[in-house]
Scaffold this active site. Structure first.
Site, PDB file in Angstrom:
ATOM      1  N   HIS A 164      41.252  42.096  37.857  1.00 34.77           N
ATOM      2  CA  HIS A 164      41.089  40.962  38.769  1.00 34.77           C
ATOM      3  C   HIS A 164      42.204  39.971  38.453  1.00 34.77           C
ATOM      4  CE1 HIS A 164      36.639  42.231  38.968  1.00 34.77           C
ATOM      5  NE2 HIS A 164      37.362  42.869  39.870  1.00 34.77           N
ATOM      6  N   GLU A 167      42.160  36.368  36.801  1.00 37.29           N
ATOM      7  CA  GLU A 167      41.474  36.168  35.523  1.00 37.29           C
ATOM      8  C   GLU A 167      42.494  36.178  34.376  1.00 37.29           C
ATOM      9  OE1 GLU A 167      37.588  38.173  37.625  1.00 37.29           O
ATOM     10  OE2 GLU A 167      38.413  39.155  35.856  1.00 37.29           O
ATOM     11  N   HIS A 256      37.844  40.502  31.334  1.00 38.86           N
ATOM     12  CA  HIS A 256      37.662  39.741  32.581  1.00 38.86           C
ATOM     13  C   HIS A 256      37.403  38.267  32.339  1.00 38.86           C
ATOM     14  CE1 HIS A 256      37.220  43.014  35.621  1.00 38.86           C
ATOM     15  NE2 HIS A 256      37.093  43.722  34.515  1.00 38.86           N
ATOM     16  N   GLU A 332      33.608  39.283  29.257  1.00 35.12           N
ATOM     17  CA  GLU A 332      33.770  38.200  30.223  1.00 35.12           C
ATOM     18  C   GLU A 332      34.018  36.884  29.493  1.00 35.12           C
ATOM     19  OE1 GLU A 332      33.843  38.340  33.479  1.00 35.12           O
ATOM     20  OE2 GLU A 332      32.997  40.316  33.965  1.00 35.12           O
TER      21      GLU A 332
END
Ligand SMILES: [Zn+2]
Length: 369
Positions: A164, A167, A256, A332
């Site tokens: 992504h 990010e 991420h 994350e």
């Protein structure tokens, strides 16, 4: 007085000027190409030196994760290199910034950008230290998808970052992790004898250049393509998966950022009902060790078991784990301030880099090294 100007026509830039006066600028965030995702912004304000200036990002509520704005603070920089957080209001669906520029230009971004030039410098450092730097394949728009190989051991471990594009904390994480592997660190030296690390530092290079939040240049979420990647529309994933088949995979870490949750957390393949006891033990060992090695990691808050719904099976950390009977973990990190940051510290690229450094003992713990 001169009218304010907004520039975003540079690598990773994202913002469109709606209207400007000498004291106010109204902008909007631009959606990813051929997709509906938007949230990443990165632009330069020119003019306004010494004056009170108000910037309004008018379509914040219409972005992909409007829950990401309450409590969020924008990153700002006078030189494009040193970034700090600034007070940010979210009112009536708009992000509102008040500033008094002390320089001719001010940069604003959703998180600390990670320029391609910095990645190239990191790859050069890896080459000089004897690591392998290869091009695993090419993106939809023909850019290189790099792979860095470090270590001589029999256990293949994969790190995938920036599927992504927006990010960018994932790139800071990779820098901290890889620099530790390349250093004289005793744990790194031991692991390089036991393991071989394969690191993909920028999976979605097209999106990173274009200033996307999430999508690839073909309009796909690359982290939903890992079951059967289309080599035409998701060549980035197809290339990495082919390399994994060649080298093997005992564990995969997919790095991420999360727009909404103000914590660092791990989403493991143990959330998959078909996970084996060995996979569950591996995820648990990782989390237990990371709680000890990192002051910012926590396990109280994370994704629910239902996260990503039917798409979960095609996520990297699930699909690769299932295919190779490996341990798979999605890491994350927040865009918002991280609530576990030590007093006085602010969650920016530097702390994300430190977190990457601190993850090495947790990876070792999976294999009891
Ligand atoms: Zn992501």
């Amino acid at each position: 007085m001169d009218q304010l100007r907004i520039e975003s026509e540079f690598e990773g830039g994202n913002a469109r000027l709606i209207a400007a006066t000498s004291a106010e600028a109204e902008l909007e965030i631009v959606a990813d190409k051929d997709a509906a995702w938007s949230q990443w912004f990165y632009f330069k304000l020119c003019g306004g030196k010494g004056r009170a200036v108000t910037i309004r990002i008018c379509n914040a509520r219409a972005t992909a994760y409007p829950e990401g704005w309450p409590g969020y603070r924008v990153l700002v920089s006078e030189d494009g290199e040193r970034w700090q957080r600034m007070e940010t209001d979210y009112v009536d669906g708009r992000l509102i910034l008040h500033c008094r520029p002390q320089a001719d230009a001010l940069w604003f971004a959703y998180f600390v950008p990670y320029p391609l030039a910095r990645l190239e410098a990191l790859l050069d450092q890896a080459r000089r230290a004897g690591a392998g730097v290869d091009i695993l394949g090419h993106s939809f728009e023909g850019r290189p998808v790099y792979g860095v190989t470090v270590g001589h051991g029999p256990v293949p471990v994969w790190i995938v970052a920036r599927q992504h594009a927006g990010e960018t904390m994932a790139s800071w994480w990779v820098e901290g992790f890889l620099r530790r592997l390349l250093s004289a660190d005793p744990l790194a030296a031991k692991l390089l004898r036991e393991m071989c690390f394969h690191i993909v530092p920028l999976a979605n290079i097209d999106g990173a250049v274009r200033g996307h939040l999430r999508g690839s240049a073909s309009g796909l979420d690359l982290n939903r393509q890992w079951d059967t990647p289309d080599p035409e529309r998701a060549p980035e994933v197809a290339a990495v998966l082919a390399a994994m088949r060649q080298k093997g995979c005992a564990a995969v870490f997919d790095i991420h950022g999360d727009e909404v949750i103000p914590h660092i957390f791990a989403d493991g393949c143990d959330m998959d009902p078909t996970a084996t006891p060995e996979q569950r033990v591996g995820v648990q060992r990782f989390k237990d060790a990371l709680l000890k090695s990192s002051p910012v990691f926590q396990v109280a808050v994370g994704y629910p078991a239902t996260y990503a719904g039917s798409g979960a099976q095609a996520m990297c950390a699930r699909a690769v784990a299932a295919h190779f009977n490996a341990v798979g973990i999605t890491l994350e990190m927040p865009f918002k301030d991280c609530e576990e940051c030590p007093p006085g510290a602010v969650w920016t690229g530097d702390l994300a880099r430190q977190f990457g450094h601190d993850c090495l003992p947790a990876i070792a713990a999976i294999f009891e090294l």
